[in-house]
Design a protein around this motif. Structure first.
Motif, short mmCIF file in Angstrom:
data_model
loop_
_atom_site.label_atom_id
_atom_site.label_comp_id
_atom_site.label_asym_id
_atom_site.label_seq_id
_atom_site.Cartn_x
_atom_site.Cartn_y
_atom_site.Cartn_z
N LYS A 27 0.81 -1.21 0.00
CA LYS A 27 0.00 0.00 0.00
C LYS A 27 0.84 1.27 0.00
O LYS A 27 0.50 2.25 -0.65
CB LYS A 27 -0.92 0.00 1.24
N HIS A 31 0.94 4.14 -6.12
CA HIS A 31 0.80 5.55 -6.49
C HIS A 31 -0.56 5.76 -7.14
O HIS A 31 -0.86 5.19 -8.17
CB HIS A 31 1.92 5.94 -7.45
N ARG A 32 -1.37 6.55 -6.53
CA ARG A 32 -2.69 6.84 -7.08
C ARG A 32 -2.57 7.95 -8.12
O ARG A 32 -1.85 8.92 -7.94
CB ARG A 32 -3.65 7.32 -5.97
N ASP A 34 -4.72 10.56 -10.75
CA ASP A 34 -6.00 11.19 -11.00
C ASP A 34 -6.60 10.60 -12.28
O ASP A 34 -5.89 10.30 -13.23
CB ASP A 34 -5.79 12.71 -11.17
N GLU A 35 -7.91 10.43 -12.33
CA GLU A 35 -8.56 9.80 -13.48
C GLU A 35 -8.27 10.51 -14.79
O GLU A 35 -8.21 9.89 -15.85
CB GLU A 35 -10.07 9.70 -13.26
#
Length: 194
Positions: A27, A31-32, A34-35
């Protein structure tokens, strides 16, 4: 640098069971994005292929020319090891590349030619017309690819050549059952139903 201690495993107890939850160590490296910044590798690959598609015709012309040269060497020197190997490699490269380059019928004919070279017990006894028809079919498919209805004709040509090649291989390998099994096992003739 000291490692951080991993979070402890959590255990929730219920009347009839326990639920054990292990922390996800990945976790922290996830790396998230943005859409609106999503990357689509498939779309990038398709775009790269579309950019290269203008080169496909010249690449196939080169491969078909290489096969013709190899066949000419076979005609000149019979089936010596180097001539046979070069003809097989040229056919094998066409088999692998042609479908990607938009010539699936050429790939099928090249596959049939590879099967003859691999499975005929004595290449010197293979009827010369069988090789010639395969080489000429690949040339015709590559050079007449843009003509109207050429895909239908090329598909039918590849199916017929494959049947003729398979019939020949079955005939010459009839006394070699273990080899005959390998010839018949890999695939159906293109276009046939199982």
């Amino acid at each position: 640098m000291a490692k951080q201690k991993a979070p402890a495993i959590q255990v929730k107890t219920y009347a009839s069971h326990h639920v054990i939850t292990q922390p996800n160590p990945l976790k922290k490296v996830l790396h998230r994005v943005d859409e609106k910044n999503l990357d689509d590798p498939i779309a990038r690959a398709e775009a790269a292929l579309a950019d290269l598609s203008g080169e496909f015709k010249s690449w196939m012309d080169t491969e078909a020319g290489r096969l013709s040269k190899a066949y000419a060497a076979v005609l000149k020197n019979d089936f010596d090891d180097s001539a046979c190997e070069e003809m097989f490699r040229a056919a094998h490269d066409i088999k692998g590349d042609a479908a990607t380059f938009g010539y699936p019928a050429a790939a099928e004919v090249a596959d049939s030619l590879c099967r003859i070279i691999e499975h005929a017990p004595d290449l010197d006894k293979v009827p010369a017309e069988l090789f010639e028809h395969h080489v000429n079919a690949i040339q015709a498919i590559v050079h007449d690819h843009t003509k109207y209805d050429s895909a239908t004709v090329a598909g039918e040509l590849s199916r017929r050549l494959r049947r003729v090649a398979d019939d020949y291989l079955v005939q010459v390998n009839r006394d070699r059952p273990e080899h005959l099994e390998a010839i018949l096992a890999p695939s159906l003739v293109p276009g046939d139903q199982p």
